[in-house]
Scaffold this motif. Structure first.
Motif, PDB file in Angstrom:
ATOM      1  N   ALA A   1     -27.626  15.584  53.902  1.00 25.35           N
ATOM      2  CA  ALA A   1     -28.497  16.165  52.867  1.00 25.35           C
ATOM      3  C   ALA A   1     -28.734  15.108  51.797  1.00 25.35           C
ATOM      4  O   ALA A   1     -27.934  14.190  51.630  1.00 25.35           O
ATOM      5  N   MET A   2     -29.824  15.237  51.068  1.00 24.57           N
ATOM      6  CA  MET A   2     -30.268  14.157  50.186  1.00 24.57           C
ATOM      7  C   MET A   2     -29.591  14.143  48.804  1.00 24.57           C
ATOM      8  O   MET A   2     -30.249  14.028  47.778  1.00 24.57           O
ATOM      9  N   ASN A   3     -28.237  14.264  48.810  1.00 22.40           N
ATOM     10  CA  ASN A   3     -27.474  14.079  47.572  1.00 22.40           C
ATOM     11  C   ASN A   3     -27.312  12.577  47.355  1.00 22.40           C
ATOM     12  O   ASN A   3     -27.327  11.824  48.306  1.00 22.40           O
TER      13      ASN A   3
ATOM     14  N   LEU B   1     -33.210   9.463  37.442  1.00 25.05           N
ATOM     15  CA  LEU B   1     -34.419   9.771  38.202  1.00 25.05           C
ATOM     16  C   LEU B   1     -34.062   9.927  39.665  1.00 25.05           C
ATOM     17  O   LEU B   1     -33.564   8.989  40.298  1.00 25.05           O
ATOM     18  N   ASP B   2     -34.277  11.122  40.204  1.00 24.92           N
ATOM     19  CA  ASP B   2     -33.909  11.409  41.587  1.00 24.92           C
ATOM     20  C   ASP B   2     -34.750  12.545  42.144  1.00 24.92           C
ATOM     21  O   ASP B   2     -34.268  13.344  42.961  1.00 24.92           O
ATOM     22  N   HIS B   3     -36.024  12.620  41.714  1.00 22.83           N
ATOM     23  CA  HIS B   3     -36.843  13.730  42.183  1.00 22.83           C
ATOM     24  C   HIS B   3     -37.809  13.342  43.301  1.00 22.83           C
ATOM     25  O   HIS B   3     -37.578  13.633  44.480  1.00 22.83           O
TER      26      HIS B   3
ATOM     27  N   ALA C   1     -32.258   5.011  38.336  1.00 21.36           N
ATOM     28  CA  ALA C   1     -33.158   5.560  39.359  1.00 21.36           C
ATOM     29  C   ALA C   1     -32.542   5.457  40.745  1.00 21.36           C
ATOM     30  O   ALA C   1     -32.102   4.370  41.150  1.00 21.36           O
ATOM     31  N   ASP C   2     -32.507   6.571  41.478  1.00 19.27           N
ATOM     32  CA  ASP C   2     -32.015   6.591  42.853  1.00 19.27           C
ATOM     33  C   ASP C   2     -33.157   6.215  43.808  1.00 19.27           C
ATOM     34  O   ASP C   2     -34.330   6.323  43.466  1.00 19.27           O
ATOM     35  N   ASN C   3     -32.817   5.765  45.008  1.00 16.62           N
ATOM     36  CA  ASN C   3     -33.766   5.563  46.109  1.00 16.62           C
ATOM     37  C   ASN C   3     -34.832   4.520  45.865  1.00 16.62           C
ATOM     38  O   ASN C   3     -35.952   4.622  46.401  1.00 16.62           O
ATOM     39  N   VAL C   4     -34.512   3.499  45.097  1.00 17.58           N
ATOM     40  CA  VAL C   4     -35.544   2.508  44.789  1.00 17.58           C
ATOM     41  C   VAL C   4     -35.864   1.627  46.010  1.00 17.58           C
ATOM     42  O   VAL C   4     -36.891   0.948  46.022  1.00 17.58           O
TER      43      VAL C   4
ATOM     44  N   LEU D   1     -28.118   4.157  51.557  1.00 18.08           N
ATOM     45  CA  LEU D   1     -28.616   5.525  51.580  1.00 18.08           C
ATOM     46  C   LEU D   1     -27.434   6.453  51.835  1.00 18.08           C
ATOM     47  O   LEU D   1     -26.587   6.149  52.688  1.00 18.08           O
ATOM     48  N   GLU D   2     -27.374   7.531  51.101  1.00 12.94           N
ATOM     49  CA  GLU D   2     -26.230   8.444  51.167  1.00 12.94           C
ATOM     50  C   GLU D   2     -25.828   8.759  52.607  1.00 12.94           C
ATOM     51  O   GLU D   2     -26.654   9.063  53.450  1.00 12.94           O
ATOM     52  N   TYR D   3     -24.516   8.594  52.881  1.00 11.29           N
ATOM     53  CA  TYR D   3     -23.904   8.965  54.162  1.00 11.29           C
ATOM     54  C   TYR D   3     -24.466   8.171  55.347  1.00 11.29           C
ATOM     55  O   TYR D   3     -24.314   8.566  56.488  1.00 11.29           O
TER      56      TYR D   3
END
Ligand SMILES: Cc1cc(C(=O)N2CCN(C)CC2)sc1-c1cc(O)c2nc[nH]c(=O)c2c1
Ligand SMILES: [Mg+2]
Length: 214
Positions: free
Chosen positions: A39-41, A140-142, A168-171, A198-200
């Motif tokens: 999941a995208m945590n 920022l993580d939306h 900011a996440d996921n840059v 990337l998570e997990y």
């Protein structure tokens, strides 16, 4: 019908974590995402970087864009100083409903306000609605397309002050190239990239920390 992934994640929290114990809530979600369903945590690896930045800033006022199931909300809120408060904006009402229950299970509901709606609609009203002067910290993580317009809106609304820290996440994955170019080129920001994954997963991703200079 059946359950959604956020609902299954919430059930894992309620079955595995101890009420009032935020560490056990974080561990339960990480376990679920590693062994049951991705999941995208922000996850544990990037979460450790998030923790260090939040601890360094020790914000009285914090804003999170994108709540999802409340995992990063709990990570941030558990580290707030006395009197600290976190506002988290979530567009999806189903995510918001799950997040409220996860945050409550962690015992952090008194420090967190989950606000449902679009970030672009809410940002201009945060001052009048919540009595916020400016934010010490913004996560920022939306949605990658909204990172840049939303920080420009935060600037325009006077919600950033000299020294406000944006993280900011996921840059890298999914990637926010226009945001990165802006904060790295603008004279108004001092930016630093924290490489991670990337998570997990083993895919590259990272967090961009940008200090607003005014
Ligand atoms: C939905 C999704 C799929 C990703 C991916 O590359 N995948 C390949 C590898 N497999 C395992 C997972 C799926 S990455 C990602 C994602 C991750 C975040 O942290 C996000 N944070 C905020 N808002 C988002 O929309 C957001 C999306
Ligand atoms: Mg993310």
């Amino acid at each position: 019908t059946g359950t959604t992934r956020p609902q299954r994640l919430l059930r894992a929290v309620q079955e595995r974590a101890t009420r009032g114990d935020s560490e056990s809530v974080i561990a339960a979600i990480d376990h679920f995402c590693r062994h049951q369903e991705w999941a995208m945590n922000v996850g544990d690896e990037k979460g450790f970087i998030l923790d260090s930045v939040v601890s360094e800033v020790s914000p009285q006022t914090a804003l999170e864009l994108g709540t999802y199931c409340g995992y990063s909300t709990v990570r941030i809120a558990r580290l707030l100083p006395p009197g600290g408060h976190l506002i988290t904006l979530e567009f999806n009402p189903n995510y918001a409903a799950v997040a409220r229950q996860v945050i409550a299970w962690a015992g952090l509901e008194d420090m967190v306000q989950v606000v449902e709606g679009a970030s672009g609609d809410w940002i201009p009203h945060l001052r009048e609605h919540f009595g916020i002067e400016s934010f010490d910290f913004v996560f920022l993580d939306h949605w990658k397309e909204l990172y840049l317009p939303d920080i420009k809106l935060l600037e325009e609304c006077g919600l950033l002050r000299k020294g406000t820290v944006l993280l900011a996440d996921n840059v890298v994955c999914p990637g926010t190239p226009d945001y990165l170019e802006y904060v790295r080129k603008s004279q108004s920001y001092e930016s630093h990239y924290f490489g991670s994954h990337l998570e997990y997963t083993r895919a590259e991703d990272g967090l961009e920390k940008s200090v607003y200079l005014g």
